[in-house]
Scaffold this motif. Structure first.
Motif, short mmCIF file in Angstrom:
data_model
loop_
_atom_site.label_atom_id
_atom_site.label_comp_id
_atom_site.label_asym_id
_atom_site.label_seq_id
_atom_site.Cartn_x
_atom_site.Cartn_y
_atom_site.Cartn_z
N SER A 69 0.83 -1.20 0.00
CA SER A 69 0.00 0.00 0.00
C SER A 69 0.86 1.26 0.00
O SER A 69 1.77 1.40 0.81
N PRO A 70 0.58 2.22 -0.88
CA PRO A 70 1.34 3.48 -0.88
C PRO A 70 1.06 4.33 0.35
O PRO A 70 1.80 5.25 0.64
N LYS A 71 0.00 3.98 1.08
CA LYS A 71 -0.29 4.76 2.28
C LYS A 71 0.74 4.48 3.37
O LYS A 71 1.08 5.36 4.15
N THR A 72 1.21 3.24 3.45
CA THR A 72 2.05 2.85 4.58
C THR A 72 3.48 2.47 4.18
O THR A 72 4.33 2.33 5.04
N ILE A 131 -5.59 11.45 -4.39
CA ILE A 131 -5.87 10.58 -5.53
C ILE A 131 -5.87 9.08 -5.18
O ILE A 131 -6.76 8.35 -5.59
N PHE A 132 -4.88 8.62 -4.36
CA PHE A 132 -4.87 7.18 -4.06
C PHE A 132 -6.14 6.77 -3.32
O PHE A 132 -6.73 5.73 -3.63
N ASP A 133 -6.58 7.58 -2.36
CA ASP A 133 -7.81 7.27 -1.62
C ASP A 133 -9.01 7.24 -2.55
O ASP A 133 -9.89 6.38 -2.44
N GLN A 134 -9.04 8.20 -3.49
CA GLN A 134 -10.17 8.25 -4.44
C GLN A 134 -10.19 7.00 -5.32
O GLN A 134 -11.25 6.42 -5.57
N ILE A 135 -8.99 6.56 -5.75
CA ILE A 135 -8.89 5.36 -6.58
C ILE A 135 -9.38 4.14 -5.80
O ILE A 135 -10.13 3.31 -6.32
N GLN A 136 -8.97 4.04 -4.52
CA GLN A 136 -9.38 2.92 -3.69
C GLN A 136 -10.89 2.91 -3.53
O GLN A 136 -11.53 1.87 -3.60
N ALA A 137 -11.47 4.10 -3.29
CA ALA A 137 -12.92 4.22 -3.08
C ALA A 137 -13.65 3.82 -4.36
O ALA A 137 -14.66 3.12 -4.32
N ALA A 138 -13.10 4.23 -5.52
CA ALA A 138 -13.74 3.92 -6.79
C ALA A 138 -13.67 2.42 -7.07
O ALA A 138 -14.57 1.85 -7.67
N GLY A 139 -12.58 1.77 -6.61
CA GLY A 139 -12.39 0.35 -6.87
C GLY A 139 -13.36 -0.52 -6.11
O GLY A 139 -13.64 -1.64 -6.52
N ARG A 140 -13.88 -0.02 -4.99
CA ARG A 140 -14.74 -0.85 -4.16
C ARG A 140 -16.15 -1.00 -4.67
O ARG A 140 -16.62 -0.23 -5.46
#
Lengths: 291, 339
Positions: free
Chosen positions: B153-156, B330-339
């Motif tokens: 994960s790019p977050k951590t 952007i990464f959070d938005q991508i994750q949200a869109a993927g779900r």
């Protein structure tokens, strides 16, 4: 006399349950124990000894960082346990012998380390002694390091293992009751004599039991220690941290060798626990002892 | 009586241990501490030993260098919280600069040493199964429906951040728009079956649990992973990737307090010598000394490497962090869109 009412319902149940229920339950239990306990246990030792006994011994003793991790655990755990013996006896004594405002709160607080995540416990000490705080800055300017050094390892370990001794002693002290102590006091015993001659002999098995559990947990503690250690190789890595580091460095045989030492420790703890348990139970049932 | 003897022994032992612990708290100012990120453990072990010899030859005293490893972000946090680091070598500019923001690093740390304080660089490459059965050659292949991608994960994870930037850049650096980059990265992250929190977890998922077709990782880690697999894995170099820049900086406030400024400075300077650059190359990090790099050309296949800061208009790392990885970015938005 206590044996009869216990066995009778058991016998009746044995006949009442159909055979497949019994087999299913026993099979399920054995299966779960085998899968969750036995298989990993065997795996640890087989992985540790995968390259032979010589490699196993070399893995344990050749690397100075691993040797230091064993040494550090043997320093940190006993000090944390000793702190908990002092605090645990004092707390259990206060709770079992006195009624005071805030007693219920104290009983709850003793259990706090059980419910707080060890990582949070570690962070508490970072927030208290970290470089960003007044206490931490003062200590740093005077050349003393609490966090990211052995003192914090002891504090974090002691915090996480705090309930073991106190929890074990409260019921023992309550079961023994204050009568013998009152008698000693009326015969002119000093507080010190009273403690060593009356209280300690009464609680010694419970205390030993608490110390063993506390020590096992102290040596195996990972989360809280990880946060406060700073992960300096050969300086603040305890055994569990070293296991993780070896494993992350893909040195699996060495990681499992060290893990097997921790596992052996757990097995020794288990044996001691089984040996002592009946004595503790006898202490908690003064009526049976008298009869 | 044995019980009494045992009790005495235990009491003496505990007392001795307590004294040892209390004394262990006194600051260890005589040694250097290099606080580094995870994928450089083997490199620093060799460099530290070489530096000790080098310094002893020059000054007659043998310095003692300790190392600490962890995730880049958590290492920065520990230094800010008082880990007495003399030198930090973290995976990301933002992590090093976080230490500056806390007041421990002087301003201008980036220009203090040669090559913008970069003794070496690295990049993100592909690790695939032997024979590359899925034919993964370029970034676009990561979005194919039959390819599973393993990346933390790019977050951590620092590795995860560089991998994300490489994916995004693979579109933008070849003339694509931000919208096209976003569409590609979204599709690629849909192909990630397990998003591990840290680099090592992702390596385990790919190499040991045999999940996924391609693993995005540091060039040096890729070499280690392939070597360990005993021929089951191989490296694929994409035509373009990100220029990963792990800066090395001296922690000014700490070396002033510990009186280690001269040794710490010698340590960082040493990293730019031929000797250290050779070690760096042998650990599959790209040395910044052109002569040493040229000598090891064979280890480092040619590919187009671009800096991550070209991905944002202002060209600063603060902006990279804010645009891609901050909360709700952007990464959070991508994750949200993927779900």
């Amino acid at each position: 006399m206590a044996a009869e009412p216990e066995t009778t319902p058991l016998n009746r149940r044995r006949g009442a349950d159909p055979w497949y229920v019994r087999y299913l339950l026993v099979g399920l239990t054995l299966g779960i124990v085998g899968l969750l306990v036995l298989v990993p246990l065997v795996n640890v030792f087989s992985q540790a000894l995968a390259n032979g006994v010589g490699a196993y011994v070399r893995n344990l003793f050749a690397d100075p960082d691993t040797r230091h991790a064993v040494f550090l655990t043997l320093m940190v755990a006993p000090v944390a346990v000793a702190l908990n013996v002092v605090f645990g006896v004092a707390a259990a004594w206060a709770i079992a012998r006195f009624r005071f405002p805030g007693r219920a709160v104290l009983v709850t607080l003793i259990d706090l380390p059980f419910s707080v995540s060890p990582v949070v416990a570690g962070l508490l000490f970072v927030l208290l002694f970290g470089g960003q705080t007044a206490v931490g800055a003062w200590l740093r300017d005077h050349g003393y390091q609490v966090i990211f050094a052995p003192p914090a390892l002891v504090l974090a370990t002691a915090f996480v293992t705090f309930p073991f001794v106190a929890r074990e002693l409260i019921p023992v002290l309550e079961a023994v009751g204050p009568e013998e102590e009152l008698a000693a006091r009326s015969l002119g015993a000093s507080g010190w004599q009273l403690f060593w001659k009356i209280t300690v002999p009464n609680i010694k098995w419970g205390l030993l039991y608490g110390v063993i559990l506390c020590n096992a947990r102290a040596m195996g503690e990972f989360g809280a220690v990880y946060v406060v250690s700073g992960r300096i190789e050969g300086q603040t890595d305890t055994m569990p941290l070293r296991v993780q580091k070896l494993w992350e460095g893909s040195d699996n045989p060495a990681a499992f060798a060290l893990a097997s030492v921790l596992t052996l420790l757990a097995l020794v703890t288990l044996v001691l626990k089984v040996l002592i348990e009946p004595k503790v139970r006898a202490d908690k049932e003064p009526a049976a002892k008298a009869g | 009586m044995w019980g009494r003897v045992l009790l005495r022994f235990a009491a003496v032992y505990v007392a001795a241990a307590a004294v040892w612990v209390a004394f262990a708290g006194f600051a260890r100012n005589e040694q250097l501490l290099n606080v580094a990120c995870d994928p450089t453990r083997e490199l620093w072990r060799d460099v530290n030993a070489a530096f000790a010899d080098y310094y002893e030859r020059q000054h007659g005293v043998r310095p003692f260098v300790r190392q600490s490893h962890g995730g880049s972000g958590s290492q920065a946090r520990s230094v800010i919280d008082g880990l007495p680091a003399d030198v930090i070598s973290l995976a990301l500019w933002t992590d090093t600069d976080a230490v500056r923001k806390s007041g421990l690093l002087d301003a201008g740390w980036e220009t203090r040493y040669p090559n913008r304080s970069l003794p070496y660089t690295s990049t993100i490459v592909f690790v695939v199964r032997k024979g590359n059965p899925k034919g993964v050659r370029d970034w676009a292949d990561l979005a194919r429906p039959d390819v599973e991608v393993i990346t933390p994960s790019p977050k951590t994870s620092g590795n995860g951040k560089w991998s994300f930037l490489a994916m995004w850049g693979s579109v933008v650096w070849r003339g694509g728009t931000d919208a096209e980059a976003r569409a590609f990265v979204t599709a690629a992250y849909r192909r990630v079956p397990v998003l591990d929190a840290a680099a090592r977890g992702a390596t385990m998922t790919f190499a040991q649990k045999n999940i996924g077709d391609v693993h995005l990782t540091w060039e040096n880690e890729a070499h280690l992973e392939v070597k360990e697999s005993g021929g089951a894995l191989e490296i694929v170099y994409p035509p373009v990737s990100v220029l990963a820049e792990p800066h090395v900086a001296v922690v000014d406030a700490n070396v002033r307090r510990k009186n280690t400024a001269a040794v710490a400075d010698a340590y960082v300077e040493f990293l730019y010598t031929k000797e250290a650059q050779e070690l760096i190359a042998r650990h599959y990090h790209r040395p910044t000394d052109p002569a040493v790099f040229a000598r090891h050309r064979g280890l480092f296949p040619e590919l187009r490497l671009e800096r991550a800061t070209t991905l944002v208009r202002s060209g600063t790392w603060d902006d990279v962090q804010k645009t891609f990885f901050a909360e709700g970015a952007i990464f959070d938005q991508i994750q949200a869109a993927g779900r």
